[in-house]
Design a protein around this motif. Structure first.
Motif, PDB file in Angstrom:
ATOM      1  N   VAL A  31     -16.338  64.441   8.733  1.00  0.00           N
ATOM      2  CA  VAL A  31     -15.250  65.362   8.372  1.00  0.00           C
ATOM      3  C   VAL A  31     -14.326  64.760   7.303  1.00  0.00           C
ATOM      4  N   PRO A  32     -13.841  63.522   7.458  1.00  0.00           N
ATOM      5  CA  PRO A  32     -13.019  62.965   6.377  1.00  0.00           C
ATOM      6  C   PRO A  32     -13.801  62.785   5.078  1.00  0.00           C
ATOM      7  N   TYR A  33     -15.067  62.368   5.192  1.00  0.00           N
ATOM      8  CA  TYR A  33     -15.890  62.171   3.999  1.00  0.00           C
ATOM      9  C   TYR A  33     -16.005  63.469   3.202  1.00  0.00           C
ATOM     10  N   MET A  34     -16.353  64.548   3.866  1.00  0.00           N
ATOM     11  CA  MET A  34     -16.524  65.825   3.167  1.00  0.00           C
ATOM     12  C   MET A  34     -15.190  66.375   2.660  1.00  0.00           C
ATOM     13  N   GLY A  35     -14.128  66.185   3.432  1.00  0.00           N
ATOM     14  CA  GLY A  35     -12.813  66.650   2.976  1.00  0.00           C
ATOM     15  C   GLY A  35     -12.365  65.939   1.714  1.00  0.00           C
ATOM     16  N   ILE A  36     -12.531  64.622   1.692  1.00  0.00           N
ATOM     17  CA  ILE A  36     -12.154  63.856   0.502  1.00  0.00           C
ATOM     18  C   ILE A  36     -13.048  64.213  -0.669  1.00  0.00           C
ATOM     19  N   GLN A  37     -14.353  64.320  -0.415  1.00  0.00           N
ATOM     20  CA  GLN A  37     -15.284  64.630  -1.503  1.00  0.00           C
ATOM     21  C   GLN A  37     -14.983  65.996  -2.118  1.00  0.00           C
ATOM     22  N   PHE A  38     -14.761  66.994  -1.298  1.00  0.00           N
ATOM     23  CA  PHE A  38     -14.472  68.335  -1.807  1.00  0.00           C
ATOM     24  C   PHE A  38     -13.170  68.344  -2.606  1.00  0.00           C
ATOM     25  N   SER A  39     -12.143  67.696  -2.072  1.00  0.00           N
ATOM     26  CA  SER A  39     -10.841  67.675  -2.756  1.00  0.00           C
ATOM     27  C   SER A  39     -10.928  66.972  -4.113  1.00  0.00           C
TER      28      SER A  39
END
Length: 129
Positions: A31-39
């Motif tokens: 979840v943090p990985y995808m959130g950071i990547q998308f942002s």
């Protein structure tokens, strides 16, 4: 013997909930990985579009094209994806290492691969406690 046999064996011996035993640690790292990547990807795309069109830098009318404007359109998402992936992995790598260590350490003590999965610790190995 294959995947379905293994799933059936786990369900029979340990119950259906054991199929989801690693879900929480996986979500904690994904979840943090995808959130950071998308942002980061979206911020990079906005910045690249502003740079390409000249918004915020004044109009480009009558000025020669920059080298960036001559690049193929596919380079923008590729470059932004690379930057976003590298940044998000850099930020979440400690979570990933912790998750892997927890998974290895929670394996049964009789697992033959467990002893070789972790590097030796001690003086001179860089892993002193």
């Amino acid at each position: 013997r294959g995947l379905w046999d293994a799933i059936g064996c786990v369900v029979r011996q340990e119950g259906a909930l054991k199929l989801y035993a690693g879900l929480v640690p996986s979500l904690v790292s994904v979840v943090p990985y995808m959130g950071i990547q998308f942002s980061v990807y979206e911020a990079c795309r906005r910045r690249a579009r502003k740079w390409r069109t000249g918004l915020g830098e004044g109009e480009r009318r009558g000025r020669p094209a920059t080298g960036y404007e001559r690049l193929p359109r596919w380079t923008e998402p590729l470059g932004c994806g690379v930057v976003a992936g590298m940044f998000s992995k850099l930020c979440t790598l400690p979570l990933d290492v912790t998750k892997k260590r927890m998974q290895v350490l929670s394996a049964p003590a009789h697992a033959s691969w467990r002893s070789s999965a972790l590097p030796p610790a001690g003086p001179g190995t860089g892993l002193e406690a």
